[in-house]
Design a protein around this motif. Structure first.
Motif, mmCIF file in Angstrom:
data_model
loop_
_atom_site.group_PDB
_atom_site.id
_atom_site.type_symbol
_atom_site.label_atom_id
_atom_site.label_comp_id
_atom_site.label_asym_id
_atom_site.label_seq_id
_atom_site.Cartn_x
_atom_site.Cartn_y
_atom_site.Cartn_z
ATOM 1 N N ALA A 1 69.187 51.965 24.986
ATOM 2 C CA ALA A 1 69.577 53.304 24.543
ATOM 3 C C ALA A 1 70.868 53.742 25.233
ATOM 4 C CB ALA A 1 68.462 54.299 24.835
ATOM 5 N N PHE A 2 71.619 54.562 24.521
ATOM 6 C CA PHE A 2 72.862 55.141 25.025
ATOM 7 C C PHE A 2 72.764 56.646 24.855
ATOM 8 C CE2 PHE A 2 77.101 56.889 24.146
ATOM 9 C CZ PHE A 2 77.810 56.442 25.254
ATOM 10 N N SER A 3 73.200 57.396 25.866
ATOM 11 C CA SER A 3 73.049 58.850 25.836
ATOM 12 C C SER A 3 74.301 59.510 26.403
ATOM 13 C CB SER A 3 71.827 59.245 26.667
ATOM 14 O OG SER A 3 71.608 60.631 26.630
ATOM 15 N N SER A 4 74.650 60.672 25.841
ATOM 16 C CA SER A 4 75.820 61.388 26.357
ATOM 17 C C SER A 4 75.705 62.877 26.095
ATOM 18 C CB SER A 4 77.110 60.861 25.720
ATOM 19 O OG SER A 4 78.234 61.576 26.193
ATOM 20 N N LEU B 1 80.706 60.746 21.680
ATOM 21 C CA LEU B 1 80.606 59.390 22.216
ATOM 22 C C LEU B 1 79.438 58.638 21.588
ATOM 23 C CD1 LEU B 1 81.358 59.886 26.036
ATOM 24 C CD2 LEU B 1 82.948 59.483 24.139
ATOM 25 N N VAL B 2 78.326 59.334 21.389
ATOM 26 C CA VAL B 2 77.158 58.714 20.750
ATOM 27 C C VAL B 2 77.504 58.334 19.310
ATOM 28 C CG1 VAL B 2 74.736 59.024 20.118
ATOM 29 C CG2 VAL B 2 75.623 60.074 22.215
ATOM 30 N N ARG C 1 71.369 61.202 21.761
ATOM 31 C CA ARG C 1 70.947 59.889 22.249
ATOM 32 C C ARG C 1 70.821 58.900 21.092
ATOM 33 N NH1 ARG C 1 66.677 59.436 27.051
ATOM 34 N NH2 ARG C 1 68.506 60.400 27.993
ATOM 35 N N LEU C 2 71.231 57.652 21.334
ATOM 36 C CA LEU C 2 71.153 56.589 20.344
ATOM 37 C C LEU C 2 70.250 55.479 20.868
ATOM 38 C CD1 LEU C 2 72.199 55.234 17.697
ATOM 39 C CD2 LEU C 2 74.060 54.280 19.074
ATOM 40 N N ALA D 1 68.457 54.561 15.776
ATOM 41 C CA ALA D 1 67.948 55.920 15.574
ATOM 42 C C ALA D 1 68.645 56.855 16.548
ATOM 43 C CB ALA D 1 66.438 55.967 15.797
ATOM 44 N N MET D 2 68.997 58.056 16.072
ATOM 45 C CA MET D 2 69.615 59.070 16.934
ATOM 46 C C MET D 2 68.668 60.251 17.076
ATOM 47 S SD MET D 2 73.737 59.337 16.424
ATOM 48 C CE MET D 2 73.816 59.488 14.652
ATOM 49 N N ARG D 3 68.644 60.825 18.280
ATOM 50 C CA ARG D 3 67.798 61.990 18.522
ATOM 51 C C ARG D 3 68.548 63.019 19.355
ATOM 52 N NH1 ARG D 3 61.566 60.888 20.105
ATOM 53 N NH2 ARG D 3 61.791 63.120 20.381
#
Length: 244
Positions: A78-81, A86-87, A2-3, A113-115
């Protein structure tokens, strides 16, 4: 994966119904061939195609004037994949080109931030929606929307989750996920002029970690790639992840 993104508004406004514009921003972040493959085919399971990504609403302080949202300073989304590449593509694009547009708004990235998926938080089973959860069932040429108070709601979510897991891993789930909204409100969004209805609020989602990971990263319910079905752990916020 997730970003989370924080961006400063430079000028302009974001339309009230902005899902298509935000979706286009993400698609443009993918390399050409990847973009075409995800858009046209996604991850297939028989006749079904899963894009395996989702994104949140746009958060921040704003003033609404008619069908326009004028944000005061910063926006957060937020963007999630379930497809980590893709993130990474979105991160790399925004990092290389920090200025971008959403509708009529010109923005500049301030922080990212990425998690990764958090197993311990997922086991607690407490979530809230970052974008409405959409559930539909097609009868003939008509798609009907379902909501948490209806009997078929959980069953349809379970079937959708099973199909995503099977499409991604090639393995069938032996145990269903359980979904229960603690409280919810109906949300109405227009995507390219079409009315889309969903539920937003707090919910409990329990089940195998494989399934929880898929619905957390790829979205719960349908129309995920249009900006629906994004969940977040209770106690975690976009601003919090970004250190706000």
């Amino acid at each position: 994966m997730r970003l989370y993104i924080k961006a400063r508004l430079i000028e302009g406004y974001i339309p009230v119904h902005y899902n298509y514009y935000l979706q286009s921003f993400f698609y443009k972040s993918f390399p050409g061939k990847v973009r075409k493959d995800i858009h046209d085919s996604g991850v297939r399971l028989g006749p079904r195609k899963f894009k395996m990504f989702t994104f949140s609403r746009v958060y921040g302080d704003f003033e609404r004037r008619g069908d326009r949202l004028y944000y005061k300073d910063y926006v957060y989304f937020a963007f999630s994949s379930a497809l980590s590449k893709l993130v990474k593509y979105v991160y790399e694009r925004v990092n290389a080109e920090p200025q971008f547009n959403i509708g009529k708004a010109k923005l500049e990235v301030d922080k990212m931030a990425m998690r990764e998926f958090d197993k311990e938080l997922a086991k607690r089973g407490s979530f809230y929606t970052l974008s409405p959860v959409v559930v539909t069932k097609k009868t003939g040429d008509t798609s009907n929307y379902y909501f948490p108070h209806q009997l078929e709601y959980t069953y349809l979510l379970q079937m959708n989750a099973k199909r995503k897991v099977l499409a991604l891993t090639g393995k069938a789930l032996k145990t269903d996920i359980e979904v229960r909204f603690d409280n919810w409100k109906r949300a109405v969004v227009r995507y390219k002029g079409t009315r889309v209805e969903g539920a937003r609020g707090k919910l409990k989602v329990r089940g195998p970690l494989t399934a929880l990971k898929v619905v957390y990263e790829a979205g719960l319910g349908v129309k995920n790639s249009q900006g629906f079905g994004m969940l977040e752990y209770e106690g975690v916020s976009i601003r919090g992840v970004l250190g706000e």
